[in-house]
Design an enzyme around this catalytic site. Structure first.
Site, PDB file in Angstrom:
ATOM      1  N   VAL A  86      -4.378  -3.766  -2.245  1.00  0.00           N
ATOM      2  CA  VAL A  86      -5.593  -3.599  -3.052  1.00  0.00           C
ATOM      3  C   VAL A  86      -6.279  -4.946  -3.276  1.00  0.00           C
ATOM      4  CG1 VAL A  86      -6.443  -2.903  -5.337  1.00  0.00           C
ATOM      5  CG2 VAL A  86      -4.707  -1.528  -4.176  1.00  0.00           C
ATOM      6  N   GLU A  89      -9.532   1.563  -8.001  1.00  0.00           N
ATOM      7  CA  GLU A  89      -9.757   1.514  -6.552  1.00  0.00           C
ATOM      8  C   GLU A  89      -9.549   2.911  -5.973  1.00  0.00           C
ATOM      9  OE1 GLU A  89      -7.184   1.957  -4.258  1.00  0.00           O
ATOM     10  OE2 GLU A  89      -5.487   1.964  -5.639  1.00  0.00           O
ATOM     11  N   GLU A 138      -5.244   4.005   2.788  1.00  0.00           N
ATOM     12  CA  GLU A 138      -4.698   3.096   3.795  1.00  0.00           C
ATOM     13  C   GLU A 138      -5.240   3.456   5.174  1.00  0.00           C
ATOM     14  OE1 GLU A 138      -0.484   2.408   3.712  1.00  0.00           O
ATOM     15  OE2 GLU A 138      -0.487   2.669   1.538  1.00  0.00           O
ATOM     16  N   GLY A 149       0.362  20.741   6.735  1.00  0.00           N
ATOM     17  CA  GLY A 149       1.320  19.905   7.451  1.00  0.00           C
ATOM     18  C   GLY A 149       2.657  19.884   6.749  1.00  0.00           C
ATOM     19  N   CYS A 204       0.525   6.349  -3.023  1.00  0.00           N
ATOM     20  CA  CYS A 204      -0.305   6.746  -4.170  1.00  0.00           C
ATOM     21  C   CYS A 204      -0.067   8.161  -4.670  1.00  0.00           C
ATOM     22  CB  CYS A 204      -1.775   6.573  -3.822  1.00  0.00           C
ATOM     23  SG  CYS A 204      -2.218   4.858  -3.579  1.00  0.00           S
ATOM     24  N   LYS A 209       1.176   8.387   7.382  1.00  0.00           N
ATOM     25  CA  LYS A 209      -0.038   8.903   8.022  1.00  0.00           C
ATOM     26  C   LYS A 209      -0.424   7.920   9.125  1.00  0.00           C
ATOM     27  CE  LYS A 209      -3.705   6.789   5.349  1.00  0.00           C
ATOM     28  NZ  LYS A 209      -4.897   6.997   4.563  1.00  0.00           N
TER      29      LYS A 209
END
Ligand code: UDX
Length: 480
Positions: free
Chosen positions: A11, A149, A153, A272, A279, A339
């Protein structure tokens, strides 16, 4: 403007690099000398597209500098962004010790009238707590604001420079005015041309970026609510996927039809093997903890989490129903990161799957374009390989865990030929089932009943010229 950033993690480094890229002079301070040395050399201590270029640019333009000594970084800064870790306990309690020590440092070194802007995800009431700390430590001569924020990612640079909104929580006008000045090039979309070029593949929007100002508590809660709602959506579609699998429907078609409703929208409806990352798991548990310690039930949050835990069993269940006994089987995982676009394995479904399989005496091997080292404790559970052929050789099943675009180029027929049993479990509904089956695989996707093609009459194909939004499961808008 002169800005400072405390904390050079994902961040903080992205915030600093992007603020320098729009012309501010930014000094970053972190207690980790090794991390600072890396950043000084223009290297990011994490995987994030675009960040290295911005770090290098900031360094050559002398707009970006990295420090271990706060006395070098903090004096002279109008805004000090706090970007430090806030880890959770298993009960959802949030550890604010890094925030506390960062506030002590800022309180000691920042100029009178500077604004301490908290960007670390922290419980509702943290800004109030920071304000009371500042009051105690230096009689309140610093302003306090919140600026959550919303960086995902893999797209963090884009998310910072072309955000959906900028959210500010503040009690008084000075921090709002200073933050508005700092963000003006982003809000007014006045990015330098090299940045615009770099973001050319992103979703370009027109008009000003919404600059939303609230009280600090609302901004803090909005951050948790955003992440939690996204996680709830994914858990919801995963629950529907389970129903689809049972009833002979295809979740990808269901999600497409549902998402075309403008009140719902298409995002975060990809079924999925469950959500992960740094997060969602942390924030949803934290918000649940915040609610429950106040006697509120947080039923939706708890359910989303339960569905996700259940979803991470999908792979093992599929293997069990296919093989009856898993002992001695060999399984290849395509992807390990939580991911694509990152090497982050925090709370990655892959680790949970590998643990379940290792427990059942399955030999787990894996391949990931970005992950080159395994987290502690997994060295004896996963064998990391470099190429898809080695992964497939002698395997009883391949499991697509992370939808890396690179996997679209795999030669499925060749891989199938190397395997002991031709089972392909597609944990992200990434492959075209027909392509996989015609390559000789027994294919299973999440929420895609095996016999769908035979049961449901095929719909006409989408016209190639039709825009994505005009197509409803193969029927063009014009025909409707
Ligand atoms: C998220 C938020 O998007 C970001 O705004 C916030 O600041 C940090 O948390 P990130 O954790 O990087 O970002 O990943 P994201 O792209 O949101 O995906 C989270 C998880 O949900 C991943 O495991 C992903 O695989 C999963 N997911 C996402 C799905 O399973 N289906 C979807 O449709 C979307």
């Amino acid at each position: 403007m002169e800005l400072a950033v405390v904390g050079a993690g994902h961040v903080g480094a992205v915030c600093a690099a992007c603020m320098a890229a729009v012309g501010h002079r930014v000094r970053v301070v972190d207690v980790d000398a090794q991390r600072i040395a890396l950043l000084r050399a223009g290297r990011a201590p994490f995987f994030e597209p675009g960040i290295s270029e911005l770090l290098e640019q900031g360094r050559t333009r002398e707009l970006l500098s990295f420090h271990v000594d706060p006395a070098e970084a903090l004096p002279g800064a109008a805004l000090v962004f706090l970007c430090v870790n806030t880890d959770n306990g298993p009960d959802g309690s949030v550890d604010l010790s890094y925030v506390e020590s960062a506030v002590q440092t800022v309180s000691r070194f920042a100029d009178d009238g500077a604004v301490l802007v908290n960007r670390s995800t922290a419980p509702v009431g943290t800004a109030e707590y920071i304000r009371s700390m500042i009051e105690e430590l230096r009689g309140g001569s610093l302003h306090v604001a919140v600026n959550p924020e919303f960086l995902a990612e893999g797209t963090a640079v884009h998310d910072f420079l072309e955000p959906d909104r900028i959210l500010i929580g503040a009690w008084d006008k000075t921090p709002i005015a200073l933050l508005a000045e700092a963000y003006a090039p982003i809000v007014e979309r006045r990015l330098p041309s090299d940045l615009r070029e770099m973001l050319a593949n992103g979703h370009r929007r027109s008009g000003d970026v919404p600059f939303v100002v609230t009280d600090p508590a609302s901004a803090e809660l909005a951050k948790y609510a955003s992440n939690s709602l996204l996680a709830v959506r994914v858990s919801f579609i995963n629950e529907i996927a389970g129903i689809a699998e049972e009833l002979g429907a295809d979740i990808t078609k269901v999600a497409r039809a549902v998402g075309l409703d403008t009140r719902i929208g298409p995002h975060f409806l990809r079924a999925g093997i469950g959500w992960g990352g740094s997060c969602f798991p942390k924030d949803i548990v934290a918000l649940q903890g915040i609610a429950e310690t106040r006697g509120l039930s947080a039923r939706m949050l708890r359910a989303a989490n339960e569905v996700n835990t259940e979803q991470r069993m999908w792979t093992t269940r599929q293997l069990q129903s296919h093989f009856k006994t898993l002992f001695g089987r060999r399984v290849g995982l395509l992807g390990l990161s939580f991911k694509p676009g990152t090497d982050d394995m925090r709370n990655a479904p892959s680790l949970e799957i590998a643990s379940q399989l290792a427990q059942a005496n399955v030999q787990v091997r894996a391949l990931d374009p970005a992950v080159k080292t395994l987290p502690a404790g997994f060295e004896d559970k996963i064998e990391l390989l470099e190429d898809p052929e080695s992964l497939a050789t002698g395997a009883d099943a391949l499991v697509l865990v992370t939808e890396w675009p690179e996997f679209a180029d795999l030669d499925l027929r060749r891989l199938r030929g190397l395997m002991r049993t031709p089972l392909l479990l597609d944990g992200r509904n990434f492959f075209d089932p027909e392509r996989a089956r015609s390559a000789g695989f027994t294919y299973m996707g999440v929420g895609r009943a095996q016999e769908v093609a035979g049961v449901v009459p095929a719909l006409p194909d989408a016209e190639p010229s039709a825009g994505d939004d005009e197509v409803l499961i193969g029927v063009t808008a014009a025909r409707r």
